[in-house]
Design a protein around this motif. Structure first.
Motif, PDB file in Angstrom:
ATOM      1  N   ALA A 114       0.884  -1.349   0.105  1.00 56.55           N
ATOM      2  CA  ALA A 114      -0.092   0.022  -0.005  1.00 56.55           C
ATOM      3  C   ALA A 114       0.804   1.317   0.071  1.00 56.55           C
ATOM      4  O   ALA A 114       0.546   2.218  -0.708  1.00 56.55           O
ATOM      5  CB  ALA A 114      -0.875  -0.071   1.091  1.00 56.55           C
TER       6      ALA A 114
ATOM      7  N   LEU B 291       4.000   1.617  -1.294  1.00 58.30           N
ATOM      8  CA  LEU B 291       4.582   1.833  -2.609  1.00 58.30           C
ATOM      9  C   LEU B 291       3.546   2.331  -3.569  1.00 58.30           C
ATOM     10  O   LEU B 291       3.732   3.268  -4.293  1.00 58.30           O
ATOM     11  CB  LEU B 291       4.971   0.379  -2.985  1.00 58.30           C
ATOM     12  CG  LEU B 291       6.481  -0.068  -3.003  1.00 58.30           C
ATOM     13  CD1 LEU B 291       6.638  -1.390  -3.170  1.00 58.30           C
ATOM     14  CD2 LEU B 291       7.388   1.052  -3.501  1.00 58.30           C
ATOM     15  N   PHE B 292       2.229   1.685  -3.614  1.00 54.06           N
ATOM     16  CA  PHE B 292       1.132   2.364  -4.382  1.00 54.06           C
ATOM     17  C   PHE B 292       1.041   3.779  -4.227  1.00 54.06           C
ATOM     18  O   PHE B 292       0.721   4.500  -4.801  1.00 54.06           O
ATOM     19  CB  PHE B 292      -0.090   1.461  -4.256  1.00 54.06           C
ATOM     20  CG  PHE B 292      -1.004   1.739  -5.392  1.00 54.06           C
ATOM     21  CD1 PHE B 292      -1.181   0.905  -6.398  1.00 54.06           C
ATOM     22  CD2 PHE B 292      -2.046   2.700  -5.169  1.00 54.06           C
ATOM     23  CE1 PHE B 292      -2.108   1.163  -7.141  1.00 54.06           C
ATOM     24  CE2 PHE B 292      -2.850   2.887  -6.073  1.00 54.06           C
ATOM     25  CZ  PHE B 292      -2.943   2.095  -7.195  1.00 54.06           C
TER      26      PHE B 292
ATOM     27  N   GLY C  58       3.644   5.883  -5.471  1.00 54.16           N
ATOM     28  CA  GLY C  58       3.400   6.083  -7.056  1.00 54.16           C
ATOM     29  C   GLY C  58       2.421   6.954  -7.232  1.00 54.16           C
ATOM     30  O   GLY C  58       2.544   7.903  -8.215  1.00 54.16           O
TER      31      GLY C  58
ATOM     32  N   ALA D  83       6.595   6.738 -12.054  1.00 57.82           N
ATOM     33  CA  ALA D  83       5.577   6.492 -10.738  1.00 57.82           C
ATOM     34  C   ALA D  83       4.583   5.479 -10.854  1.00 57.82           C
ATOM     35  O   ALA D  83       4.275   4.703  -9.887  1.00 57.82           O
ATOM     36  CB  ALA D  83       4.784   7.804 -10.348  1.00 57.82           C
TER      37      ALA D  83
ATOM     38  N   GLU E 234       5.278   2.807 -12.678  1.00 63.06           N
ATOM     39  CA  GLU E 234       5.826   1.523 -12.375  1.00 63.06           C
ATOM     40  C   GLU E 234       5.769   1.095 -10.819  1.00 63.06           C
ATOM     41  O   GLU E 234       5.684   0.097 -10.494  1.00 63.06           O
ATOM     42  CB  GLU E 234       7.311   1.535 -12.906  1.00 63.06           C
ATOM     43  CG  GLU E 234       7.463   2.153 -14.331  1.00 63.06           C
ATOM     44  CD  GLU E 234       7.072   0.441 -15.414  1.00 63.06           C
ATOM     45  OE1 GLU E 234       6.767  -0.276 -14.757  1.00 63.06           O
ATOM     46  OE2 GLU E 234       6.636   0.965 -16.496  1.00 63.06           O
ATOM     47  N   LEU E 235       6.081   2.313  -9.956  1.00 63.83           N
ATOM     48  CA  LEU E 235       6.025   1.888  -8.521  1.00 63.83           C
ATOM     49  C   LEU E 235       4.763   1.645  -8.308  1.00 63.83           C
ATOM     50  O   LEU E 235       4.484   0.603  -7.523  1.00 63.83           O
ATOM     51  CB  LEU E 235       6.333   3.455  -7.930  1.00 63.83           C
ATOM     52  CG  LEU E 235       7.945   3.485  -7.765  1.00 63.83           C
ATOM     53  CD1 LEU E 235       7.986   4.821  -7.097  1.00 63.83           C
ATOM     54  CD2 LEU E 235       8.484   2.500  -7.212  1.00 63.83           C
TER      55      LEU E 235
ATOM     56  N   LEU F  68       2.566  -0.179 -10.010  1.00 60.76           N
ATOM     57  CA  LEU F  68       2.244  -1.785 -10.460  1.00 60.76           C
ATOM     58  C   LEU F  68       3.304  -2.626  -9.407  1.00 60.76           C
ATOM     59  O   LEU F  68       2.701  -3.662  -9.150  1.00 60.76           O
ATOM     60  CB  LEU F  68       2.957  -1.799 -12.042  1.00 60.76           C
ATOM     61  CG  LEU F  68       1.951  -1.360 -13.031  1.00 60.76           C
ATOM     62  CD1 LEU F  68       2.624  -1.387 -14.363  1.00 60.76           C
ATOM     63  CD2 LEU F  68       0.764  -2.051 -13.014  1.00 60.76           C
ATOM     64  N   ASN F  69       4.291  -2.244  -8.905  1.00 62.50           N
ATOM     65  CA  ASN F  69       4.978  -2.794  -7.938  1.00 62.50           C
ATOM     66  C   ASN F  69       4.300  -3.210  -6.745  1.00 62.50           C
ATOM     67  O   ASN F  69       4.579  -4.199  -6.163  1.00 62.50           O
ATOM     68  CB  ASN F  69       6.550  -2.448  -7.949  1.00 62.50           C
ATOM     69  CG  ASN F  69       7.526  -2.905  -8.864  1.00 62.50           C
ATOM     70  OD1 ASN F  69       7.766  -3.985  -8.754  1.00 62.50           O
ATOM     71  ND2 ASN F  69       7.730  -2.307 -10.020  1.00 62.50           N
TER      72      ASN F  69
ATOM     73  N   ASN G 174       1.860  -5.805  -7.327  1.00 62.70           N
ATOM     74  CA  ASN G 174       2.651  -6.948  -7.479  1.00 62.70           C
ATOM     75  C   ASN G 174       2.970  -7.496  -6.099  1.00 62.70           C
ATOM     76  O   ASN G 174       2.837  -8.883  -5.845  1.00 62.70           O
ATOM     77  CB  ASN G 174       3.804  -6.997  -8.281  1.00 62.70           C
ATOM     78  CG  ASN G 174       3.576  -7.172  -9.799  1.00 62.70           C
ATOM     79  OD1 ASN G 174       2.518  -7.577  -9.982  1.00 62.70           O
ATOM     80  ND2 ASN G 174       4.775  -7.143 -10.445  1.00 62.70           N
ATOM     81  N   VAL G 175       3.662  -6.845  -5.269  1.00 60.86           N
ATOM     82  CA  VAL G 175       3.709  -7.177  -3.739  1.00 60.86           C
ATOM     83  C   VAL G 175       2.538  -7.697  -3.149  1.00 60.86           C
ATOM     84  O   VAL G 175       2.651  -8.600  -2.674  1.00 60.86           O
ATOM     85  CB  VAL G 175       4.479  -5.937  -3.097  1.00 60.86           C
ATOM     86  CG1 VAL G 175       4.567  -6.241  -1.635  1.00 60.86           C
ATOM     87  CG2 VAL G 175       5.877  -5.733  -3.557  1.00 60.86           C
TER      88      VAL G 175
ATOM     89  N   THR H  92       1.583 -12.557 -11.241  1.00 59.42           N
ATOM     90  CA  THR H  92       2.708 -11.457 -11.106  1.00 59.42           C
ATOM     91  C   THR H  92       3.638 -11.189 -12.590  1.00 59.42           C
ATOM     92  O   THR H  92       3.840 -10.203 -12.961  1.00 59.42           O
ATOM     93  CB  THR H  92       3.814 -11.771  -9.976  1.00 59.42           C
ATOM     94  OG1 THR H  92       2.997 -12.011  -8.837  1.00 59.42           O
ATOM     95  CG2 THR H  92       4.678 -10.606  -9.783  1.00 59.42           C
TER      96      THR H  92
ATOM     97  N   VAL I 124       1.686  -9.418 -15.078  1.00 56.06           N
ATOM     98  CA  VAL I 124       1.542  -7.735 -14.585  1.00 56.06           C
ATOM     99  C   VAL I 124       2.821  -7.380 -15.097  1.00 56.06           C
ATOM    100  O   VAL I 124       3.224  -6.354 -15.849  1.00 56.06           O
ATOM    101  CB  VAL I 124       1.285  -7.514 -13.254  1.00 56.06           C
ATOM    102  CG1 VAL I 124       1.701  -6.195 -12.844  1.00 56.06           C
ATOM    103  CG2 VAL I 124      -0.010  -7.645 -12.809  1.00 56.06           C
ATOM    104  N   MET I 125       4.045  -8.034 -14.938  1.00 57.15           N
ATOM    105  CA  MET I 125       5.511  -7.675 -15.527  1.00 57.15           C
ATOM    106  C   MET I 125       5.428  -7.420 -16.919  1.00 57.15           C
ATOM    107  O   MET I 125       5.815  -6.519 -17.534  1.00 57.15           O
ATOM    108  CB  MET I 125       6.356  -8.390 -15.007  1.00 57.15           C
ATOM    109  CG  MET I 125       6.874  -8.449 -13.563  1.00 57.15           C
ATOM    110  SD  MET I 125       8.227  -9.603 -13.109  1.00 57.15           S
ATOM    111  CE  MET I 125       8.165  -9.690 -11.743  1.00 57.15           C
TER     112      MET I 125
ATOM    113  N   ALA J 144       3.696  -4.474 -17.644  1.00 55.62           N
ATOM    114  CA  ALA J 144       4.378  -3.138 -17.541  1.00 55.62           C
ATOM    115  C   ALA J 144       5.268  -2.967 -18.442  1.00 55.62           C
ATOM    116  O   ALA J 144       5.574  -1.624 -18.983  1.00 55.62           O
ATOM    117  CB  ALA J 144       4.869  -3.355 -16.187  1.00 55.62           C
TER     118      ALA J 144
END
Lengths: 202, 102
Positions: free
Chosen positions: B12, B14-15, B18, B34, B36-37, B39-40, B43-44, B64, B67-68, B71
């Motif tokens: 949360a 990281l999202f 971003g 941002a 990309e952040l 999306l990561n 993914n986490v 995952t 999603v990569m 991305a």
């Protein structure tokens, strides 16, 4: 294939057991010490992730942003290791840190000169952005703590890459085909977009 | 460290970082970084649910990977659009890209 799956998971289990044995038999390492060591390493990885993420968002120089993004993505790869998937961590390093970051660096090189002065940010806009993301973060954390998460009753323990490949070619083959199609269309679209404008402008 | 909520909060955060980047940046490449952040962070979350709750550990890893791949496609398209915009406007500040404004 079944046999190979089993052998993979067996070797994995043996590795884990062996690790525990080593840590128990070691002179300097007792299990408590390895545990706290893993804990410290985990928080260092988390710190790297958030340091990289704030470096990716806050500085106004775009080159610092890309370096921070690479750091944050590497930190997320470490988190995937802690979540038990070596394969996904490797793919994260390969795809994100290796490919996406490099292509962003290429775009920076090709687009704007770095020595130009970047306009300053307006304070009210930044304040509103911080407020909005803080509201989202607090809402998400509230949902995390309010919900009682229940694990699935019978969970399989097959973490091998073989199982992923098997699933990708049997039950989730639509995913495989769709992502191939998306990548193909994206590549063609990128070439067309970048190429046509060059022809128009020159 | 071995708790679902830790990873959910990391995802949360990281999202949110971003989201902050998307809202406050005016540089298109900065906004892409941002995204990309974000999306990561998602993914986490997927990997955390996969590790602690899911019946089969392969499903979260497949999501995952998906999603990569998305991305990567998004980065390719976004960067080519940025290059096209820069050739036309000689700037990647999104406040200059106003030709469609009515």
């Amino acid at each position: 294939m079944e046999l190979r799956c089993r052998s993979h998971s067996q070797t994995r289990a043996e590795q884990v057991v062996g690790l525990k044995n080593v840590s128990q038999e070691g002179i300097f390492m007792n299990p408590l010490a390895t545990d706290s060591l893993a804990q410290i390493a985990f928080w260092i990885v988390v710190g790297l992730t958030f340091g990289g993420a704030s470096l990716a968002v806050f500085p106004r120089n775009i080159l610092y942003n890309v370096l921070g993004l690479a750091l944050a993505l590497a930190g997320v790869a470490g988190l995937y290791l802690y979540l038990g998937s070596f394969f996904i961590a490797l793919m994260q390093l390969l795809i994100y840190v290796g490919a996406i970051t490099i292509s962003i660096v290429f775009a920076i090189m090709l687009s704007r000169p770095l020595h130009l002065e970047v306009p300053r940010r307006e304070v009210p806009k930044v304040a509103m952005a911080i407020a909005a993301s803080l509201v989202f973060f607090l809402g998400a954390v509230g949902v995390c703590f309010k919900t009682s998460w229940v694990p699935a009753p019978d969970r399989s323990a097959d973490w091998s890459v073989t199982a992923i490949g098997h699933m990708l070619l049997t039950r989730y083959d639509l995913v495989f085909e769709v992502i191939s199609l998306v990548l193909l269309v994206a590549i063609i679209g990128a070439v067309v977009t970048a190429g046509f404008t060059r022809r128009l402008s020159s | 460290m071995n708790c679902l909520n830790t990873y959910l909060i990391i995802g949360a955060a990281l999202f949110s970082i971003g989201l902050l980047g998307v809202l406050q940046r005016r540089n298109l490449i900065g906004m892409l970084i941002a995204v990309e952040l974000m999306l990561n962070g998602a993914n986490v979350n997927f990997m955390a649910f996969n590790r602690f709750l899911a019946p089969e550990p392969t499903v979260g890893q497949i999501i995952t990977l998906f999603v990569m791949g998305l991305a990567a496609a998004e980065a390719a398209i976004g960067l080519s659009i940025i290059l096209a915009l820069f050739r036309r406007l000689h700037s990647i500040n999104i406040e200059r890209a106003q030709q469609l404004r009515g």
